[in-house]
Design a protein around this motif. Sequence first.
Motif, PDB file in Angstrom:
ATOM      1  N   HIS A  14      38.685  35.090  50.696  1.00  0.00           N
ATOM      2  CA  HIS A  14      39.236  36.390  51.070  1.00  0.00           C
ATOM      3  C   HIS A  14      39.762  36.274  52.496  1.00  0.00           C
ATOM      4  O   HIS A  14      39.253  35.502  53.299  1.00  0.00           O
ATOM      5  N   PRO A  20      45.661  41.188  52.676  1.00  0.00           N
ATOM      6  CA  PRO A  20      45.620  40.538  51.365  1.00  0.00           C
ATOM      7  C   PRO A  20      47.010  40.137  50.865  1.00  0.00           C
ATOM      8  O   PRO A  20      47.169  39.107  50.219  1.00  0.00           O
ATOM      9  N   GLN A  21      48.029  40.922  51.201  1.00  0.00           N
ATOM     10  CA  GLN A  21      49.391  40.592  50.784  1.00  0.00           C
ATOM     11  C   GLN A  21      49.856  39.278  51.425  1.00  0.00           C
ATOM     12  O   GLN A  21      50.476  38.447  50.771  1.00  0.00           O
ATOM     13  N   TRP A  23      47.864  36.905  52.546  1.00  0.00           N
ATOM     14  CA  TRP A  23      47.021  35.846  51.970  1.00  0.00           C
ATOM     15  C   TRP A  23      47.597  35.378  50.631  1.00  0.00           C
ATOM     16  O   TRP A  23      47.723  34.199  50.366  1.00  0.00           O
ATOM     17  N   LYS A  24      47.971  36.347  49.775  1.00  0.00           N
ATOM     18  CA  LYS A  24      48.582  36.005  48.476  1.00  0.00           C
ATOM     19  C   LYS A  24      49.908  35.279  48.672  1.00  0.00           C
ATOM     20  O   LYS A  24      50.188  34.304  47.976  1.00  0.00           O
ATOM     21  N   GLN A  25      50.718  35.778  49.606  1.00  0.00           N
ATOM     22  CA  GLN A  25      52.015  35.141  49.852  1.00  0.00           C
ATOM     23  C   GLN A  25      51.830  33.698  50.309  1.00  0.00           C
ATOM     24  O   GLN A  25      52.532  32.802  49.866  1.00  0.00           O
ATOM     25  N   TYR A  27      49.245  31.689  49.694  1.00  0.00           N
ATOM     26  CA  TYR A  27      48.819  30.889  48.545  1.00  0.00           C
ATOM     27  C   TYR A  27      49.999  30.570  47.633  1.00  0.00           C
ATOM     28  O   TYR A  27      50.223  29.420  47.258  1.00  0.00           O
ATOM     29  N   LYS A  28      50.760  31.603  47.240  1.00  0.00           N
ATOM     30  CA  LYS A  28      51.815  31.430  46.243  1.00  0.00           C
ATOM     31  C   LYS A  28      53.003  30.631  46.761  1.00  0.00           C
ATOM     32  O   LYS A  28      53.548  29.795  46.033  1.00  0.00           O
ATOM     33  N   LEU A  46      46.526  31.007  40.890  1.00  0.00           N
ATOM     34  CA  LEU A  46      45.835  31.941  41.768  1.00  0.00           C
ATOM     35  C   LEU A  46      45.527  33.202  40.982  1.00  0.00           C
ATOM     36  O   LEU A  46      46.383  33.730  40.266  1.00  0.00           O
ATOM     37  N   GLU A  48      43.441  37.143  41.275  1.00  0.00           N
ATOM     38  CA  GLU A  48      42.834  38.145  42.143  1.00  0.00           C
ATOM     39  C   GLU A  48      41.867  38.969  41.306  1.00  0.00           C
ATOM     40  O   GLU A  48      42.183  39.348  40.167  1.00  0.00           O
ATOM     41  N   PHE A  64      39.623  36.397  45.735  1.00  0.00           N
ATOM     42  CA  PHE A  64      40.703  35.533  45.278  1.00  0.00           C
ATOM     43  C   PHE A  64      40.105  34.253  44.722  1.00  0.00           C
ATOM     44  O   PHE A  64      39.128  33.729  45.258  1.00  0.00           O
TER      45      PHE A  64
END
Length: 174
Positions: A14, A20-21, A23-25, A27-28, A46, A48, A64
């Motif tokens: 996390h 969080p946005q 963090w996701k960006q 990763y992706k 990935l 969530e 995550f």
Amino acid sequence: MPSPTPYLLHVTSHPTQVSPQTWKQWYKSEHLPDLVHSSTAVRAALYEEIDLTGAPSPETKQNFLAVYQTEFEKCLETPNYEGVRTTSTLFKEDGAKSDSIWENGDINARYYERIQTYDPRNLGEVPAPEMITAEAQPEDPDDYDDWFRSEHIAQLASYPGYRLYLYLILSYAI
């Protein structure tokens, strides 16, 4: 159709200093591709956590899950991983003081070794749209294993789209 890899890197995390946005960006757009392009992993996905009404509250905040299928028992200790970046400009753009992965997230990584694949419908290696992970510490591991393989897998397989990749934990990576 390719067979599942012998090992799995299972990473829960996390963000601690970024949204969080972001963090996701990260990763992706960076981390998953970096591990695959470096051949550290063959495939990566990935997930969530979904907030389910009535579900017990998790003991950790790590919502995550990144799953890396790999040919290596300890993929983060291979020469392939040495060149993978551990910083991102995305973090500072989101207001973090550091661009370091480690200073912007709480990360828990584990290695697993595949011990069984159960795919009676030949769904193959397409990433699952949803994943359930579970850990058990039964009093009698042999009895639990017998029940799991002889009864529980068949019960679970009755759900549409279900497939099972059973991995055994090897060690903590980080």
